[in-house]
Design an enzyme around this catalytic site. Sequence first.
Site, short mmCIF file in Angstrom:
data_model
loop_
_atom_site.label_atom_id
_atom_site.label_comp_id
_atom_site.label_asym_id
_atom_site.label_seq_id
_atom_site.Cartn_x
_atom_site.Cartn_y
_atom_site.Cartn_z
N SER A 13 -14.15 -4.22 0.65
CA SER A 13 -14.54 -3.12 -0.72
C SER A 13 -16.51 -4.23 -0.37
CB SER A 13 -14.32 -4.03 -2.22
OG SER A 13 -15.09 -2.76 -3.16
N PRO A 14 -16.78 -3.47 1.00
CA PRO A 14 -18.08 -3.80 1.31
C PRO A 14 -19.22 -2.96 0.83
CG PRO A 14 -17.03 -2.89 3.13
CD PRO A 14 -15.86 -2.68 1.87
N GLY A 16 -16.98 -0.55 -4.35
CA GLY A 16 -16.40 0.23 -5.41
C GLY A 16 -17.35 1.67 -4.93
N GLY A 17 -17.94 1.49 -3.71
CA GLY A 17 -19.46 3.19 -4.30
C GLY A 17 -20.33 2.86 -4.64
N LEU A 18 -20.82 1.31 -5.60
CA LEU A 18 -21.84 1.55 -5.95
C LEU A 18 -23.41 0.94 -4.87
CD1 LEU A 18 -23.03 0.33 -9.31
CD2 LEU A 18 -22.51 -1.88 -8.04
N LEU A 19 -22.82 0.59 -4.22
CA LEU A 19 -23.70 0.56 -2.60
C LEU A 19 -23.77 1.61 -1.97
CD1 LEU A 19 -23.01 -3.01 -1.88
CD2 LEU A 19 -24.51 -2.58 -3.52
N TYR A 51 0.86 -1.42 0.06
CA TYR A 51 -0.33 -0.32 -0.05
C TYR A 51 1.08 1.15 0.07
CZ TYR A 51 -4.16 -2.70 1.22
OH TYR A 51 -5.08 -4.10 1.44
#
Length: 329
Positions: free
Chosen positions: A215-216, A219-222, A53
């Site tokens: 990625s809960p 990627g921002g979709l939820l 990272y």
Amino acid sequence: MKYTQLGRTGLKVSRLVLGTMNFGPQTDEPTSHSIMDAALGAGLNFFDTANVYGWGENKGRTEEILGTWFAQGGGRRDKTVLATKVYANMAGEGEPWPNYDRLSALNIRRAVEASLKRLQTDYIDLYQFHHVDRRTPFEEIWQAVDVLIQQGKVLYAGSSNFPGYKIAQANETAARRGSVGLVSEQCLYNLAERRAEMEVIPAAQEYGLGVIPWSPLHGGLLGGVIKKEVEGGRRASGRSADALANSSVRAQVQAYEDLLDKHGLEPGETALAWLLTRPGVTGPIVGPRTAEQLESALRALELELSQEVLSALDEIFPGPGASPEAFAW
């Protein structure tokens, strides 16, 4: 804060995991330190990072930021369950030397020492294999890890992005050696991406691994992406933009946001709360870039989703079903 055991271990961890991937690339060091202080102050004790990272010429930078935070003292290191990862090539840019990546005994030994130096600590609580290494036998991997455990440099080992059969293979090999084996699996898992339910999560449960979804929010979709477009003009980017280009996915996300609007629920908090109801899940990784995003994630711990909402979420985002029935009949 709510806590649980990490898989079959005696290690007690918070039900949210602080992901640090944004520390360095998107969040500067002082703000990163403030977020970690706020997380620890709220009782969130499980911090996740990786040696790579920081990325590119700055890989290792995120571990360094954690290290300068630990160096401030005040019990920070003792209160934190620290997880990092090994696999990526850590040689300098333009210098792709062999044996500076993957899971050979040599690279594991080298990578641990480098991470300990960057993190300014003498041990790592959870040392995770960032990816499957198809070239290195698990006998060699466990030999290296067992030495580190005996030296007190590593307490537990975990996997990340492993398929179910590799979890089984790793832990059967460990059992033959009398080694502890994997105690956790960090995998891509959320409402929109539920394939882990078919093989990975059942394997993890069978072998006593805690599941740590990354990625809960996919990627921002939820996270209310369509509402943000309409109300604030904030267009989706990255993974969520690619997904929304598919009309069927966009219809799913619209149905999701409409459902939550009807029940007065926030999308991001609901996506996290849903994961906390799933069998085998220790806690999802949240990667806040700001203190406000951390506060939102913490609110998910107190959110109780009704059976009506849970059932409706299953209708919008159906899972793959149990294995082997899902694909055999």
